[in-house]
Structures are given as C-alpha cells and as structure tokens.
Design an enzyme around this catalytic site. Structure first.
Site, PDB file in Angstrom:
ATOM      1  N   HIS A 157      -9.481   1.115   4.913  1.00  0.00           N
ATOM      2  CA  HIS A 157      -8.382   1.270   5.752  1.00  0.00           C
ATOM      3  C   HIS A 157      -8.655   2.287   6.676  1.00  0.00           C
ATOM      4  O   HIS A 157      -9.213   3.318   6.759  1.00  0.00           O
ATOM      5  CB  HIS A 157      -7.264   1.898   4.434  1.00  0.00           C
ATOM      6  N   LYS A 162       0.045   4.402  -0.270  1.00  0.00           N
ATOM      7  CA  LYS A 162      -0.489   5.378   0.203  1.00  0.00           C
ATOM      8  C   LYS A 162      -0.358   6.611  -0.761  1.00  0.00           C
ATOM      9  O   LYS A 162      -0.188   6.333  -1.925  1.00  0.00           O
ATOM     10  CB  LYS A 162      -0.130   5.659   1.668  1.00  0.00           C
ATOM     11  N   GLY A 171       3.080  -0.926   4.133  1.00  0.00           N
ATOM     12  CA  GLY A 171       2.991   0.548   3.853  1.00  0.00           C
ATOM     13  C   GLY A 171       4.373   1.044   3.660  1.00  0.00           C
ATOM     14  O   GLY A 171       4.960   0.716   2.716  1.00  0.00           O
ATOM     15  N   GLY A 172       4.945   1.746   4.592  1.00  0.00           N
ATOM     16  CA  GLY A 172       6.385   2.217   4.595  1.00  0.00           C
ATOM     17  C   GLY A 172       7.498   1.300   3.758  1.00  0.00           C
ATOM     18  O   GLY A 172       8.143   1.853   2.966  1.00  0.00           O
ATOM     19  N   GLY A 230       2.684   2.747  10.596  1.00  0.00           N
ATOM     20  CA  GLY A 230       3.558   3.900  10.623  1.00  0.00           C
ATOM     21  C   GLY A 230       4.313   4.215  11.819  1.00  0.00           C
ATOM     22  O   GLY A 230       4.905   5.550  11.885  1.00  0.00           O
ATOM     23  N   SER A 289       3.852  -1.505  10.487  1.00  0.00           N
ATOM     24  CA  SER A 289       5.162  -1.603  10.623  1.00  0.00           C
ATOM     25  C   SER A 289       5.867  -2.876  10.267  1.00  0.00           C
ATOM     26  O   SER A 289       6.877  -3.529  10.779  1.00  0.00           O
ATOM     27  CB  SER A 289       5.634  -1.059  12.016  1.00  0.00           C
ATOM     28  N   GLU A 291      -7.041   4.837   7.652  1.00  0.00           N
ATOM     29  CA  GLU A 291      -6.922   6.167   7.307  1.00  0.00           C
ATOM     30  C   GLU A 291      -7.974   6.662   6.700  1.00  0.00           C
ATOM     31  O   GLU A 291      -8.335   7.720   6.809  1.00  0.00           O
ATOM     32  CB  GLU A 291      -5.646   6.350   6.710  1.00  0.00           C
ATOM     33  N   ASN A 330       1.019  -1.015  -0.194  1.00  0.00           N
ATOM     34  CA  ASN A 330      -0.008   0.127  -0.127  1.00  0.00           C
ATOM     35  C   ASN A 330       0.804   1.099   0.071  1.00  0.00           C
ATOM     36  O   ASN A 330       1.456   1.465   0.854  1.00  0.00           O
ATOM     37  CB  ASN A 330      -0.933   0.063   1.170  1.00  0.00           C
ATOM     38  N   GLU A 369      -4.898  -4.466  10.988  1.00  0.00           N
ATOM     39  CA  GLU A 369      -3.985  -3.613  11.052  1.00  0.00           C
ATOM     40  C   GLU A 369      -4.235  -2.789  12.401  1.00  0.00           C
ATOM     41  O   GLU A 369      -5.108  -1.725  12.381  1.00  0.00           O
ATOM     42  CB  GLU A 369      -4.173  -2.660   9.975  1.00  0.00           C
TER      43      GLU A 369
HETATM   44  P1  13P Z   1       3.301   0.801   7.656  1.00  0.00           P
HETATM   45  O1  13P Z   1       3.671  -0.474   7.197  1.00  0.00           O
HETATM   46  O2  13P Z   1       3.911   1.981   7.234  1.00  0.00           O
HETATM   47  O3  13P Z   1       3.150   0.857   9.217  1.00  0.00           O
HETATM   48  O4  13P Z   1       1.681   0.806   7.138  1.00  0.00           O
HETATM   49  C1  13P Z   1       0.758  -0.069   7.202  1.00  0.00           C
HETATM   50  C2  13P Z   1      -0.485   0.167   6.537  1.00  0.00           C
HETATM   51  O5  13P Z   1      -1.280   0.972   6.800  1.00  0.00           O
HETATM   52  C3  13P Z   1      -0.528  -0.606   5.297  1.00  0.00           C
HETATM   53  O6  13P Z   1      -1.999  -0.452   4.821  1.00  0.00           O
END
Ligand code: 13P
Length: 246
Positions: free
Chosen positions: A94, A11, A230-231, A170, A209, A96, A9, A164
């Site tokens: 998600h 983002k 994510g990251g 993050g 993470s 967010e 993802n 999640e």
């Molecule tokens: P991170 O891996 O950056 O913590 O993000 C997780 C996430 O929200 C994936 O959808």
C-alpha cells in the site's frame, strides 16, 4: 468473466464496539450481491471479525504481512499467522506503507512471495503521485512497481492488483472513470506480458476516494473488476452500496 471483488481497507481505524456495530449494520444492509467481499481490519481485530463474519459470505483479509517467515522480528506478523487467524487475503505494498515505512519494491516482492507460500491471495497496490502524473510518468512508475514486485514470482495465479493513484487516496479526488480505465488497461497489458496464462484473468481493483456515488461508473469500465475502499468502508450504508454496485 472476472468475478467482481470489493475489499475494505479499514487502515488504523476501529475499536471493539465500533467494529461490532459496523459489521452488524453492514451485514444487515448487504442484500444479494455478486461481488466477492473482503474486510481488512487492523491485525488485533482479526479474531473479532472472524467471529462476526462467521455466518456470512464476507471473508477476512489483513492490511500487511512480514517479508520473513518467522524469527526475532519484534512487532512483525507473518503471512502464515494471518492464514492461521482465518485470513484469505492480504494487502501488500500500500502507498502508505511505501511512504511512511520506506517499503521498496524488493520488500514488497518478498511479502508477496510469503503471502503466496502461506496460501493467501495477495492484493498488490500500485499508483503514482500527483507530481509523477503531472510529469507524464504515471505509466512508467506503475510499470516499474509491477515489474519490481512481480518479476520474480513464478506465476500470478490468485493475485489481485489495486491501482490507487496516491493523489486520490483520502483526498476526495477520484480518478475519472476514463483515467482509471486507461491505467487498468495498461496494467492488464503488463501483467499479461509477465504471465500469459494468468495475467488476462487477474482482477484489477481501483482505489482512491471510491464512494457509493461514483462506484457504478468506475465498475462499468472494461478493466475495472472491483475496488479497494478506505474511508467509505467505515460507513455501513456506503460500503453496502459499493458492494452491491459491483
Ligand atoms: P480512500 O478510499 O479513503 O481514498 O482510501 C483508499 C485506499 O487507500 C484504500 O486502500
């Protein structure tokens, strides 16, 4: 046997030049892998990624879709349009989106149904906040998100669920493999009660993470079938290592 699944993802990250360098480096580093792998860039880069992924087995997904099929909804993108652009997957619900766009379980349910009608495989995201975990409400919150989003779907075939925990996204804080496994086993129970036939076979992904360093111990848990990343998915080397670990 559930086939491992790892989803990136991105983002709201990327640019034409960045994406090209990232995908080319990732594909060159990705050795033999068992996991199914999906990249979810921002909508505007779907066409670019479709071209970059053309000769690979990595597939395309999107980060969200509309709850409406079509019409006067400025700024929205329908599930059918995503399918038309080459997507096979779409992330729905998600945290967010729930947090910054006030998405309710009912809205998430409508998006899931649109995704299924368009032939996309949806990834439903669920997870509790730090406060909810500290108050002992983690399982209750996750169950109510699952029932609110899935309760009216005729069947759960093709769906994946990402657990999640909001406090792990993050932040560098990862749920311990045991914490994640406990919640995944709980989720497996809830979805199996909802759909006896497909529930036990659903792929349950952990997100929050995930890094090259912690992926293997998470994937070693009985009910963790992959990850939503994510990251670390913005780093070719890290993401290739995560996919190989699955
Ligand atoms: P991170 O891996 O950056 O913590 O993000 C997780 C996430 O929200 C994936 O959808």
């Amino acid at each position: 046997m559930r086939h491992p699944l790892v989803i990136a993802n991105w983002k709201m990250h990327g640019s034409g030049a960045f994406n090209q360098a990232l995908v080319e480096a990732f594909l060159s580093l990705l050795g033999k892998h068992r996991a199914e792998c999906v990249l979810c860039p921002p909508f505007v880069y779907l066409g670019q990624l479709k071209d970059l992924l053309r000769s690979s087995d990595v597939v395309l997904g999107a980060q969200d879709c509309s709850h409406i099929a079509q019409g006067a909804y400025t700024g929205e993108v329908s599930a059918q349009m995503l399918s038309d652009c080459g997507c096979q997957w779409v992330i729905v619900g998600h945290s967010e989106r729930r947090q910054y766009h006030q998405e309710s379980d009912a809205l998430v349910a409508a998006k899931l149904s649109m995704a299924q009608r368009a032939g996309l495989s949806p990834v439903l995201c669920v997870g509790e906040t730090q406060e909810q975990r500290e108050a002992g409400e983690a399982q209750g919150v996750v169950k109510s998100q699952l029932l609110g989003a899935l309760g009216d779907l005729p069947d759960l075939q093709g769906l994946a669920i990402a657990y999640e925990p909001v406090w792990a996204i993050g932040t560098g804080l990862t749920a311990s493999p045991e914490q994640a496994q406990d919640m995944h086993a709980f989720i497996r129970g809830v979805v199996s009660d909802l759909d006896e036939k497909n529930g036990p076979a659903l792929r349950l992904l952990y997100g929050g993470s995930v890094k090259a360093e912690n992926a293997a111990e998470l994937f070693a848990q009985a009910d963790i079938d992959g990850a939503l990343v994510g990251g670390a998915s913005l780093d070719a080397q890290a993401f290739a290592a995560i996919v190989s670990a699955a």
